[in-house]
Design a protein around this motif. Structure first.
Motif, PDB file in Angstrom:
ATOM      1  N   MET A   1      -5.186   5.558   8.679  1.00 20.18           N
ATOM      2  CA  MET A   1      -3.896   5.705   9.340  1.00 20.18           C
ATOM      3  C   MET A   1      -2.852   4.794   8.695  1.00 20.18           C
ATOM      4  O   MET A   1      -1.735   5.189   8.441  1.00 20.18           O
ATOM      5  N   ILE A   2      -3.280   3.558   8.411  1.00 21.81           N
ATOM      6  CA  ILE A   2      -2.363   2.591   7.807  1.00 21.81           C
ATOM      7  C   ILE A   2      -1.904   3.095   6.433  1.00 21.81           C
ATOM      8  O   ILE A   2      -0.749   2.913   6.047  1.00 21.81           O
ATOM      9  N   TYR A   3      -2.801   3.808   5.738  1.00 21.00           N
ATOM     10  CA  TYR A   3      -2.430   4.308   4.415  1.00 21.00           C
ATOM     11  C   TYR A   3      -1.357   5.397   4.506  1.00 21.00           C
ATOM     12  O   TYR A   3      -0.491   5.508   3.641  1.00 21.00           O
ATOM     13  N   TRP A   4      -1.431   6.191   5.560  1.00 15.19           N
ATOM     14  CA  TRP A   4      -0.416   7.218   5.783  1.00 15.19           C
ATOM     15  C   TRP A   4       0.944   6.573   6.029  1.00 15.19           C
ATOM     16  O   TRP A   4       1.962   7.012   5.518  1.00 15.19           O
ATOM     17  N   GLN A   5       0.933   5.486   6.812  1.00 12.05           N
ATOM     18  CA  GLN A   5       2.183   4.753   7.059  1.00 12.05           C
ATOM     19  C   GLN A   5       2.727   4.148   5.770  1.00 12.05           C
ATOM     20  O   GLN A   5       3.925   4.209   5.501  1.00 12.05           O
ATOM     21  N   ILE A   6       1.823   3.572   4.974  1.00  6.39           N
ATOM     22  CA  ILE A   6       2.258   3.001   3.691  1.00  6.39           C
ATOM     23  C   ILE A   6       2.860   4.094   2.820  1.00  6.39           C
ATOM     24  O   ILE A   6       3.916   3.926   2.206  1.00  6.39           O
ATOM     25  N   PHE A   7       2.180   5.246   2.803  1.00  3.70           N
ATOM     26  CA  PHE A   7       2.676   6.358   1.996  1.00  3.70           C
ATOM     27  C   PHE A   7       4.095   6.723   2.420  1.00  3.70           C
ATOM     28  O   PHE A   7       4.998   6.794   1.589  1.00  3.70           O
ATOM     29  N   LEU A   8       4.289   6.922   3.733  1.00 10.19           N
ATOM     30  CA  LEU A   8       5.614   7.303   4.240  1.00 10.19           C
ATOM     31  C   LEU A   8       6.656   6.230   3.937  1.00 10.19           C
ATOM     32  O   LEU A   8       7.776   6.535   3.528  1.00 10.19           O
ATOM     33  N   GLY A  64       4.114  -2.193  -4.825  1.00  7.75           N
ATOM     34  CA  GLY A  64       2.795  -2.719  -5.163  1.00  7.75           C
ATOM     35  C   GLY A  64       2.435  -3.931  -4.322  1.00  7.75           C
ATOM     36  O   GLY A  64       1.335  -4.006  -3.774  1.00  7.75           O
ATOM     37  N   PHE A  65       3.369  -4.844  -4.188  1.00  5.75           N
ATOM     38  CA  PHE A  65       3.045  -6.068  -3.455  1.00  5.75           C
ATOM     39  C   PHE A  65       2.912  -5.830  -1.951  1.00  5.75           C
ATOM     40  O   PHE A  65       1.946  -6.270  -1.327  1.00  5.75           O
ATOM     41  N   ILE A  66       3.876  -5.134  -1.369  1.00  6.88           N
ATOM     42  CA  ILE A  66       3.831  -4.918   0.079  1.00  6.88           C
ATOM     43  C   ILE A  66       2.640  -4.027   0.445  1.00  6.88           C
ATOM     44  O   ILE A  66       1.943  -4.275   1.434  1.00  6.88           O
ATOM     45  N   GLY A  67       2.372  -3.016  -0.370  1.00  8.29           N
ATOM     46  CA  GLY A  67       1.192  -2.185  -0.162  1.00  8.29           C
ATOM     47  C   GLY A  67      -0.077  -3.019  -0.179  1.00  8.29           C
ATOM     48  O   GLY A  67      -0.978  -2.827   0.643  1.00  8.29           O
ATOM     49  N   TYR A  68      -0.132  -3.986  -1.087  1.00  6.64           N
ATOM     50  CA  TYR A  68      -1.309  -4.856  -1.185  1.00  6.64           C
ATOM     51  C   TYR A  68      -1.425  -5.754   0.048  1.00  6.64           C
ATOM     52  O   TYR A  68      -2.517  -5.923   0.604  1.00  6.64           O
ATOM     53  N   GLU A  69      -0.290  -6.304   0.484  1.00 10.13           N
ATOM     54  CA  GLU A  69      -0.281  -7.148   1.680  1.00 10.13           C
ATOM     55  C   GLU A  69      -0.811  -6.398   2.898  1.00 10.13           C
ATOM     56  O   GLU A  69      -1.581  -6.930   3.693  1.00 10.13           O
ATOM     57  N   VAL A  70      -0.356  -5.155   3.040  1.00  8.11           N
ATOM     58  CA  VAL A  70      -0.675  -4.389   4.244  1.00  8.11           C
ATOM     59  C   VAL A  70      -2.043  -3.724   4.149  1.00  8.11           C
ATOM     60  O   VAL A  70      -2.795  -3.695   5.121  1.00  8.11           O
ATOM     61  N   GLY A  71      -2.371  -3.190   2.975  1.00  4.47           N
ATOM     62  CA  GLY A  71      -3.587  -2.376   2.886  1.00  4.47           C
ATOM     63  C   GLY A  71      -4.477  -2.673   1.691  1.00  4.47           C
ATOM     64  O   GLY A  71      -5.233  -1.789   1.277  1.00  4.47           O
ATOM     65  N   GLY A  72      -4.397  -3.870   1.132  1.00  8.58           N
ATOM     66  CA  GLY A  72      -5.272  -4.222   0.018  1.00  8.58           C
ATOM     67  C   GLY A  72      -4.988  -3.426  -1.239  1.00  8.58           C
ATOM     68  O   GLY A  72      -3.895  -2.870  -1.389  1.00  8.58           O
ATOM     69  N   VAL A  73      -5.965  -3.360  -2.130  1.00  9.97           N
ATOM     70  CA  VAL A  73      -5.773  -2.686  -3.411  1.00  9.97           C
ATOM     71  C   VAL A  73      -5.442  -1.203  -3.217  1.00  9.97           C
ATOM     72  O   VAL A  73      -4.540  -0.669  -3.854  1.00  9.97           O
ATOM     73  N   VAL A  74      -6.168  -0.547  -2.301  1.00 10.44           N
ATOM     74  CA  VAL A  74      -5.889   0.872  -2.042  1.00 10.44           C
ATOM     75  C   VAL A  74      -4.458   1.034  -1.531  1.00 10.44           C
ATOM     76  O   VAL A  74      -3.727   1.934  -1.965  1.00 10.44           O
ATOM     77  N   GLY A  75      -4.043   0.145  -0.628  1.00 17.22           N
ATOM     78  CA  GLY A  75      -2.680   0.191  -0.109  1.00 17.22           C
ATOM     79  C   GLY A  75      -1.653   0.067  -1.231  1.00 17.22           C
ATOM     80  O   GLY A  75      -0.634   0.755  -1.233  1.00 17.22           O
ATOM     81  N   SER A  76      -1.956  -0.801  -2.178  1.00 19.00           N
ATOM     82  CA  SER A  76      -1.067  -1.007  -3.307  1.00 19.00           C
ATOM     83  C   SER A  76      -0.920   0.269  -4.133  1.00 19.00           C
ATOM     84  O   SER A  76       0.189   0.674  -4.503  1.00 19.00           O
ATOM     85  N   ILE A  77      -2.049   0.915  -4.409  1.00 21.69           N
ATOM     86  CA  ILE A  77      -2.027   2.141  -5.203  1.00 21.69           C
ATOM     87  C   ILE A  77      -1.300   3.256  -4.453  1.00 21.69           C
ATOM     88  O   ILE A  77      -0.461   3.965  -5.035  1.00 21.69           O
ATOM     89  N   VAL A  78      -1.587   3.375  -3.144  1.00 26.27           N
ATOM     90  CA  VAL A  78      -0.916   4.402  -2.333  1.00 26.27           C
ATOM     91  C   VAL A  78       0.596   4.197  -2.367  1.00 26.27           C
ATOM     92  O   VAL A  78       1.365   5.144  -2.567  1.00 26.27           O
ATOM     93  N   ALA A  79       1.038   2.949  -2.200  1.00 30.49           N
ATOM     94  CA  ALA A  79       2.469   2.662  -2.157  1.00 30.49           C
ATOM     95  C   ALA A  79       3.156   3.019  -3.477  1.00 30.49           C
ATOM     96  O   ALA A  79       4.209   3.653  -3.498  1.00 30.49           O
ATOM     97  N   ILE A  80       2.543   2.618  -4.594  1.00 32.06           N
ATOM     98  CA  ILE A  80       3.145   2.914  -5.902  1.00 32.06           C
ATOM     99  C   ILE A  80       3.181   4.414  -6.139  1.00 32.06           C
ATOM    100  O   ILE A  80       4.196   4.968  -6.578  1.00 32.06           O
ATOM    101  N   PHE A  81       2.080   5.086  -5.807  1.00 34.55           N
ATOM    102  CA  PHE A  81       2.021   6.537  -5.987  1.00 34.55           C
ATOM    103  C   PHE A  81       3.112   7.230  -5.172  1.00 34.55           C
ATOM    104  O   PHE A  81       3.831   8.092  -5.679  1.00 34.55           O
TER     105      PHE A  81
END
Lengths: 176, 190
Positions: A1-8, A64-81
């Motif tokens: 769920m958090i990854y969906w929020q990061i994506f948005l 990249g940084f905020i994604g990492y803060e919120v969701g770790g490495v996967v969060g970082s990749i999701v955010a950049i993508f």
């Protein structure tokens, strides 16, 4: 769920951020600080300050940084993508069409008409860089660095990478 | 393999040396893609910038992604994106995790300050390239005339560049071809 929020949170600034990375900063702030409350305003400005003193595009550094803060490495990749992919795909599709009809007179004219706009955009950007340098380090430093770097790149064909590195060294010692 | 390595090195340099945000890295991409590796002509690069400016999102990843795709397919695209983005993201995470604030280091500020005029020079060089290309196609008189009008629209009336670019693109597509008969003949030959 958090990854969906990061994506948005990074998809929306990527799509609405007209005018490149810096233009999307307030949009990112709106999502990250106001909507999802991942960072406070102070934390966000701290991240922004450090992001600005590092090289590379600002939007992806923030993502990249905020994604990492919120969701770790996967969060970082999701955010950049989320930040990068939509406009890139659009670009590949549109330029693909353009290349296919490269020899049609319409497309040739298109290329031609757009050139003066690019020239104006680049020229204004050049002016802004010089004027911000003028207010930062003064007229003489600006002129000296500009002339020397122009000579190195244009006359001696030095790769810009080395010119920039030389400028870093010079600035680190003499402009600190 | 050589090609993928070239792409990686080219965009790694762009990512690491592009101080001052995306727009500041445009001349760096130009140096790599047009001058050094000759992956494309200045004209094509101009099209890419025009379209990139008319589309949303960060400019540098659009450039890296597209050039990578055009030269090395999907793999090239991913490769170029990683090269331009990843090193600085990692640097950022490491720095923010270890130091509480890098702003206090004066020499970092000095380094950034010294690079700004260099970027100014690179942008000015590119401006010149596009101006002389434009005048080859349109003639100096029309070019200067268009420059004046475009400058006015962009900076006096503060119209967004995307709108100007899209308008010009539509004009170019809608305008009737003068030499359509001649073109047909060329088409038969080729």
């Amino acid at each position: 769920m958090i990854y969906w929020q990061i994506f948005l949170a990074f998809f929306i600034p990527g799509i609405l951020g007209y005018g490149g990375g810096p233009a999307s900063i307030p949009l990112v702030e709106h999502e990250v600080v106001d909507r999802y409350k991942w960072l406070t305003v102070e934390e966000f400005s701290e991240v922004l300050a450090i992001g600005n003193s590092l090289p590379g595009p600002i939007a992806t550094k923030l993502a990249g940084f905020i994604g990492y803060e919120v969701g770790g490495v996967v969060g970082s990749i999701v955010a950049i993508f989320a930040n990068v992919a939509p406009s890139l795909i659009l670009m590949i599709v549109l330029l693909g069409i353009l290349l296919k009809y490269k020899n049609s007179p319409k497309v040739k004219r298109l290329t031609l008409y757009v050139r003066p706009v690019i020239a104006v955009l680049l020229g204004v950007m050049a002016f802004e860089f010089f004027s911000s340098s003028y207010s930062g380090i003064g007229l003489w430093q600006t002129i000296i660095i500009a002339v020397v770097s122009w000579l190195l790149m244009e006359k001696f064909k030095v790769h810009p990478a080395f010119v920039i590195l030389a400028a870093f060294v010079y600035g680190g010692f003499f402009l600190a | 393999m050589k090609l993928q390595w070239d792409l990686f090195v080219a965009f790694l340099r762009v990512g690491l040396l592009g101080y001052g945000g995306g727009p500041a890295s445009i001349p760096l991409v130009y140096k790599e893609a047009v001058d050094r590796y000759k992956w494309m002509e200045a004209e094509e690069f101009g099209d890419i910038i025009a379209l990139g400016n008319a589309l949303p999102g960060p400019i540098i990843t659009k450039l890296a992604g597209y050039v990578g795709y055009r030269v090395g397919g999907i793999l090239g695209m991913i490769n170029s994106l990683i090269a331009s983005v990843l090193p600085t993201v990692i640097l950022m995470i490491v720095l923010l995790k270890s130091l509480s604030s890098i702003k206090q280091f004066d020499w970092v500020g000095g380094m950034v300050a010294a690079v700004i005029p260099v970027v100014g020079v690179m942008l000015a060089q590119m401006t010149w390239t596009f101006l002389s290309n434009a005048s080859k196609g349109l003639g100096w008189l029309v070019t200067i005339f268009m420059l004046g009008i475009i400058f006015f629209i962009l900076h006096i009336f503060s119209v967004h560049p995307a709108i100007v670019i899209v308008t010009l693109l539509i004009m170019a597509l809608v305008q009737k071809d003068k030499q359509s008969v001649q073109k047909k003949n060329e088409g038969k030959v080729s």
